[in-house]
Design an enzyme around this catalytic site. Structure first.
Site, PDB file in Angstrom:
ATOM      1  N   GLY A 114       0.818  -1.221   0.000  1.00 30.69           N
ATOM      2  CA  GLY A 114       0.000   0.000   0.000  1.00 30.69           C
ATOM      3  C   GLY A 114       0.845   1.261   0.000  1.00 30.69           C
ATOM      4  N   CYS A 115       1.923   1.237   0.757  1.00 37.55           N
ATOM      5  CA  CYS A 115       2.803   2.406   0.850  1.00 37.55           C
ATOM      6  C   CYS A 115       3.549   2.630  -0.463  1.00 37.55           C
ATOM      7  CB  CYS A 115       3.775   2.244   2.011  1.00 37.55           C
ATOM      8  SG  CYS A 115       2.909   2.064   3.596  1.00 37.55           S
TER       9      CYS A 115
END
EC number: 1.11.1.24
Length: 161
Positions: A44-45
């Site tokens: 996600g990052c």
């Protein structure tokens, strides 16, 4: 003490990639997006950072600096930035000074266990150093476009809180 919309964000300095120190007050005259992510090099990052990277020319056109923040050490941040070809600086906030200022350390659950971690959050600071908008509990898809729209509106003087 935590940040509030329409109030000045307290000044901070923190170590960043490229052997730099990011100091908020030195960004005056430009808008700033300060986004917090849980951990470097996680899916996600990586997606979120890539979205900011890919839209950086539009943020530049809106007079807006992008700064990513996590609790990762400076080496992990340098590796993350290099591997993903990020065109903005990442802050290493191991002591959580910046995280505490923005109140993004929250109790989270993973695999049934509770732990303290960064709640994915983004803050838009105006060119005078006041908090213009915040997004907490961010979901990555479409988020960067929303932040970009707000940065453009703020730069044009048409952002409504």
């Amino acid at each position: 003490m935590s940040v509030e919309i329409d109030h000045p964000v307290p000044d901070f300095s923190a170590p960043a990639t490229g052997d730099k120190t990011v100091t908020l007050s030195k960004l005056r005259g430009q808008q700033a997006v300060v986004y917090f992510y849980p951990k470097a090099s996680t899916p996600g990052c990586t997606t979120e950072g890539g979205d900011f990277r890919d839209r950086k020319p539009q943020f530049d056109a809106a007079n807006t600096v992008i700064i990513g923040v996590s609790r990762d050490g400076i080496r992990a941040q340098e590796n993350f930035k290099a591997k993903q070809d990020f065109n903005f600086d990442l802050i290493s906030d191991k002591d959580e000074t910046v995280c505490q200022l923005f109140d993004v350390i929250k109790l989270k659950k993973m695999y049934g266990k509770e732990h303290l971690g960064i709640e994915r959050s983004t803050f838009l600071i105006d060119s005078d150093g006041k908090l213009a908008q915040e997004w907490r509990g961010v979901k990555v898809p479409g988020h960067v476009d929303e932040v970009l729209d707000a940065a453009k509106a703020l730069n044009n003087g048409s952002l409504n809180n």
